[in-house]
Design an enzyme around this catalytic site. Structure first.
Site, PDB file in Angstrom:
ATOM      1  N   ARG A 145      60.147  16.692  56.303  1.00  0.00           N
ATOM      2  CA  ARG A 145      60.595  18.000  55.823  1.00  0.00           C
ATOM      3  C   ARG A 145      59.884  19.099  56.577  1.00  0.00           C
ATOM      4  O   ARG A 145      58.743  18.946  57.009  1.00  0.00           O
ATOM      5  CB  ARG A 145      60.372  18.015  54.311  1.00  0.00           C
ATOM      6  CG  ARG A 145      59.592  19.113  53.712  1.00  0.00           C
ATOM      7  CD  ARG A 145      59.710  19.027  52.202  1.00  0.00           C
ATOM      8  NE  ARG A 145      58.395  19.120  51.583  1.00  0.00           N
ATOM      9  CZ  ARG A 145      58.174  18.979  50.280  1.00  0.00           C
ATOM     10  NH1 ARG A 145      59.163  18.693  49.469  1.00  0.00           N
ATOM     11  NH2 ARG A 145      56.973  19.095  49.796  1.00  0.00           N
ATOM     12  N   ASP A 163      51.800   4.943  44.444  1.00  0.00           N
ATOM     13  CA  ASP A 163      51.777   4.068  45.624  1.00  0.00           C
ATOM     14  C   ASP A 163      51.926   4.840  46.930  1.00  0.00           C
ATOM     15  O   ASP A 163      51.924   4.247  48.009  1.00  0.00           O
ATOM     16  CB  ASP A 163      52.870   2.994  45.512  1.00  0.00           C
ATOM     17  CG  ASP A 163      54.270   3.592  45.435  1.00  0.00           C
ATOM     18  OD1 ASP A 163      54.399   4.841  45.484  1.00  0.00           O
ATOM     19  OD2 ASP A 163      55.236   2.815  45.318  1.00  0.00           O
ATOM     20  N   ARG A 215      51.257  26.818  48.050  1.00  0.00           N
ATOM     21  CA  ARG A 215      51.919  26.918  46.752  1.00  0.00           C
ATOM     22  C   ARG A 215      51.066  27.775  45.814  1.00  0.00           C
ATOM     23  O   ARG A 215      49.872  27.961  46.075  1.00  0.00           O
ATOM     24  CB  ARG A 215      52.018  25.533  46.090  1.00  0.00           C
ATOM     25  CG  ARG A 215      52.515  24.441  46.983  1.00  0.00           C
ATOM     26  CD  ARG A 215      51.742  23.131  46.754  1.00  0.00           C
ATOM     27  NE  ARG A 215      52.137  22.128  47.763  1.00  0.00           N
ATOM     28  CZ  ARG A 215      53.155  21.313  47.627  1.00  0.00           C
ATOM     29  NH1 ARG A 215      53.839  21.299  46.515  1.00  0.00           N
ATOM     30  NH2 ARG A 215      53.480  20.478  48.594  1.00  0.00           N
ATOM     31  N   ASP A 220      52.911  23.971  41.177  1.00  0.00           N
ATOM     32  CA  ASP A 220      52.720  23.327  42.489  1.00  0.00           C
ATOM     33  C   ASP A 220      54.038  23.253  43.250  1.00  0.00           C
ATOM     34  O   ASP A 220      54.046  22.956  44.439  1.00  0.00           O
ATOM     35  CB  ASP A 220      52.128  21.924  42.337  1.00  0.00           C
ATOM     36  CG  ASP A 220      52.949  21.048  41.423  1.00  0.00           C
ATOM     37  OD1 ASP A 220      53.134  21.413  40.255  1.00  0.00           O
ATOM     38  OD2 ASP A 220      53.444  19.993  41.891  1.00  0.00           O
ATOM     39  N   ASN A 221      55.140  23.529  42.575  1.00  0.00           N
ATOM     40  CA  ASN A 221      56.441  23.526  43.242  1.00  0.00           C
ATOM     41  C   ASN A 221      56.979  24.944  43.428  1.00  0.00           C
ATOM     42  O   ASN A 221      58.179  25.145  43.564  1.00  0.00           O
ATOM     43  CB  ASN A 221      57.444  22.675  42.446  1.00  0.00           C
ATOM     44  CG  ASN A 221      56.995  21.221  42.346  1.00  0.00           C
ATOM     45  OD1 ASN A 221      56.244  20.755  43.184  1.00  0.00           O
ATOM     46  ND2 ASN A 221      57.451  20.529  41.324  1.00  0.00           N
ATOM     47  N   ARG A 227      51.639  11.597  48.244  1.00  0.00           N
ATOM     48  CA  ARG A 227      52.522  10.745  49.055  1.00  0.00           C
ATOM     49  C   ARG A 227      53.115  11.521  50.229  1.00  0.00           C
ATOM     50  O   ARG A 227      54.236  11.244  50.657  1.00  0.00           O
ATOM     51  CB  ARG A 227      53.636  10.161  48.203  1.00  0.00           C
ATOM     52  CG  ARG A 227      54.487  11.196  47.504  1.00  0.00           C
ATOM     53  CD  ARG A 227      55.784  10.572  47.076  1.00  0.00           C
ATOM     54  NE  ARG A 227      56.528  11.446  46.222  1.00  0.00           N
ATOM     55  CZ  ARG A 227      57.738  11.176  45.788  1.00  0.00           C
ATOM     56  NH1 ARG A 227      58.303  10.041  46.116  1.00  0.00           N
ATOM     57  NH2 ARG A 227      58.356  12.009  45.009  1.00  0.00           N
TER      58      ARG A 227
HETATM   59  P1  AMP Z   1      56.200  16.209  42.407  1.00  0.00           P
HETATM   60  O1  AMP Z   1      56.761  15.833  41.085  1.00  0.00           O
HETATM   61  O2  AMP Z   1      56.960  15.615  43.578  1.00  0.00           O
HETATM   62  O3  AMP Z   1      55.955  17.662  42.554  1.00  0.00           O
HETATM   63  O4  AMP Z   1      54.791  15.489  42.492  1.00  0.00           O
HETATM   64  C1  AMP Z   1      53.717  15.798  41.637  1.00  0.00           C
HETATM   65  C2  AMP Z   1      52.458  15.114  42.122  1.00  0.00           C
HETATM   66  O5  AMP Z   1      52.593  13.684  42.041  1.00  0.00           O
HETATM   67  C3  AMP Z   1      52.096  15.409  43.555  1.00  0.00           C
HETATM   68  O6  AMP Z   1      50.698  15.484  43.629  1.00  0.00           O
HETATM   69  C4  AMP Z   1      52.600  14.210  44.291  1.00  0.00           C
HETATM   70  O7  AMP Z   1      51.941  13.993  45.509  1.00  0.00           O
HETATM   71  C5  AMP Z   1      52.317  13.095  43.301  1.00  0.00           C
HETATM   72  N1  AMP Z   1      53.181  11.930  43.488  1.00  0.00           N
HETATM   73  C6  AMP Z   1      54.502  11.841  43.234  1.00  0.00           C
HETATM   74  N2  AMP Z   1      54.952  10.601  43.521  1.00  0.00           N
HETATM   75  C7  AMP Z   1      53.906   9.889  43.991  1.00  0.00           C
HETATM   76  C8  AMP Z   1      53.736   8.549  44.465  1.00  0.00           C
HETATM   77  N3  AMP Z   1      54.737   7.684  44.506  1.00  0.00           N
HETATM   78  N4  AMP Z   1      52.498   8.186  44.852  1.00  0.00           N
HETATM   79  C9  AMP Z   1      51.479   9.049  44.815  1.00  0.00           C
HETATM   80  N5  AMP Z   1      51.562  10.305  44.373  1.00  0.00           N
HETATM   81  C10 AMP Z   1      52.769  10.735  43.970  1.00  0.00           C
HETATM   82 MG    MG Z   2      55.395  18.879  43.904  1.00  0.00          MG
END
Ligand code: AMP
Ligand code: MG
Length: 493
Positions: free
Chosen positions: A182, A131, A189, A258-259, A99
């Site tokens: 951002r 989404d 990462r 990944d973070n 996203r």
């Molecule tokens: P995060 O928890 O933000 O580090 O996200 C983990 C993974 O989930 C990453 O690959 C994000 O791009 C994906 N992700 C999180 N929210 C969404 C969303 N609403 N739609 C698509 N991918 C998402």
């Molecule tokens: Mg992430």
């Protein structure tokens, strides 16, 4: 001819370079943000815009709404979604920007380079079942907390703007959609390297590692073993970063690989929060059921993440796999001492200690133990120690504390510096205001429910100078009321 003033007004100041887009194609998918219906710029960081070489007067209105929503692609940008993998709560998964869209790298007047990324900008090839969108509350939350960390002096990605999209996003209920812009010194990462390693293509992996070295640590290129040196350098940055989190009571909440950014910046503000009462077991995230990412676990978790990083680099470190492991372990084994050195240096400053004594860490730990037993507020206790006379708080009345206080006073008197300089150091090392959870909630609620952004603006004003006393009447220094506990955070997807 267009008069000069008009020309300036029209130029937003974008100066994009796109080095990431020159990497092998496996590392990204070229894709534009998905346009939105009715973008409106609701928060804009004019000061950050200026440091980026952008013109706030051009971007603060409709043009900003259009660019920061992804409806207009600024000249020179080459939008893409990055590919990466990651260990999420310990399990390996292939992820990627589901996203988010990287517009490109903005070159600043100072010659720096910052990724400009839109988060919540629509579906990408990596969206899986998501989404591709984001809700207003979580995007404001990232804006507020990332900027607060920046002001505290903690390395972090930053927030340039939030736009509402005029479109709903559906979670448990329908929410207002929003996109955060951002900036980051890069979005490389640990998970980017895990992704490269999993493809079993050493040439790609080497290209990525060389890119990271060139972009972040150019001095390593001349090292006899640049890839081993890269492990050591990233370890150092991360040890330093997590030490600053520990010293301010910050809990990242979702330290998946990944973070974990190579640059050593705090990245991905999801369920993060600041601790009020000192307790190493503190967990706010609703999905962190086993406390993997609890406050007190953060150093060992980042060491675990660094081990995944070193693992990914093994084929580059040495051609003999066993030799490579041994060399990597040699670096990784330095983590506890490296972390500890950063931590104790920060603790000395918090305690107003200008010189060093061997027992300083015992002094610091004894205080933390008293805080934990007394269930005392972390921020206010340290800030209280910095004041001319101890404030009226229960912890300062306890017998344990009084004993500790005598030792601390004796320790401070042994150093050559004046008490006054010790106190000055403490006042710039112990924040008077942090983004406390109940304050953040109050600000977001006003913004999301009433479209009233003034509560957030006032809070951010105080958070921009966290080492100054906030206005007494605002109550920003007060611990949360009992009604605000227990506090829970969500990932904001
Ligand atoms: P995060 O928890 O933000 O580090 O996200 C983990 C993974 O989930 C990453 O690959 C994000 O791009 C994906 N992700 C999180 N929210 C969404 C969303 N609403 N739609 C698509 N991918 C998402
Ligand atoms: Mg992430």
């Amino acid at each position: 001819m267009i008069p000069n003033s008009r020309q300036n007004r029209l130029d937003a100041g974008w100066r994009f370079d796109n080095t990431y887009a020159r990497l092998p194609e496996a590392f990204y998918a070229r894709i534009d943000p998905v346009p939105v219906h009715a973008p409106e710029l609701v928060v804009f960081n004019a000061a950050l815009a200026r440091t980026l070489g952008l013109n706030p007067n051009v971007l603060k209105g409709e043009e900003g709404a259009s660019v920061f929503s992804g409806n207009t692609i600024p000249q020179g940008a080459e939008p893409l979604a990055q590919a990466y993998a990651g260990h999420q709560f310990g399990s390996f998964t292939v992820l990627g920007d589901g996203r988010a869209i990287l517009l490109g790298e903005q070159l600043t007047p100072e010659g720096e380079r910052f990724d400009i990324q839109l988060k919540g900008s629509g579906r990408t090839p990596f969206s899986r079942r998501g989404d591709g969108r984001a809700a207003l509350g979580p995007m404001l939350r990232e804006y507020l907390i990332s900027e607060a960390l920046y002001a505290l002096g903690i390395p972090t990605t930053r927030s340039l703007a939030v736009v509402t999209t005029g479109e709903p996003v559906y979670r448990e209920t329908a929410l207002q959609g929003a996109i955060l812009t951002r900036t980051a010194s890069s979005h490389l990462r640990v998970g980017t390297f895990e992704y490269a390693a999993a493809r079993s293509n050493p040439a790609e992996l080497r290209t990525l590692a060389d890119y990271a070295i060139h972009r972040h640590f150019p001095h390593l290129a001349a090292d006899a073993n640049p890839y081993l040196a890269l492990v050591a350098e990233v370890l150092d940055r991360q040890a330093s970063l997590v030490a600053t989190w520990m010293l301010t009571g910050f809990i990242h909440g979702v330290m998946n690989t990944d973070n974990t950014a190579l640059s050593g910046e705090t990245i991905d503000y999801g369920p993060c929060a600041f601790m009020d009462v000192f307790d190493p077991n503190t967990v706010f995230s609703s999905i962190d059921l086993h406390g993997r990412y609890a406050y007190g676990k953060q150093p060992q978790i980042v060491q675990w993440n660094l081990t995944r990083f070193a693992e990914a680099l093994l084929p580059l470190i040495h051609e003999d796999p066993e030799g490579a492991v041994e060399m990597a372990q040699g670096k990784l084994s330095r983590f506890p001492d490296t972390f500890r050195n950063y931590w104790i240096a920060g603790m000395r400053a918090k305690l107003g200690l200008i010189d060093q004594e061997a027992d300083d860490s015992i002094l610091a730990e004894d205080l933390l133990n008293i805080l934990q037993r007394q269930r005392a507020d972390f921020t206010n206790t340290f800030r209280g120690l910095a004041s001319d006379s101890l404030p009226d708080a229960a912890i300062f009345q306890s017998r344990d504390f009084k004993e500790w206080f005598e030792r601390w006073q004796a320790r401070r008197k042994r150093q050559p510096n004046s008490l006054e300089s010790s106190r000055r150091l403490m006042k710039t090392s112990n924040p008077a205001v942090i983004p406390r959870n109940h304050l953040v909630e109050e600000a977001l609620e006003a913004a999301v429910e009433q479209a009233d952004f003034t509560v957030m603006e006032r809070l951010m004003e105080a958070l921009s100078q966290p080492y100054l006393e906030p206005p007494e009447e605002a109550g920003y220094h007060l611990p949360p009321p009992p009604s605000a506990q227990p506090y829970r955070t969500y990932c904001g997807t």
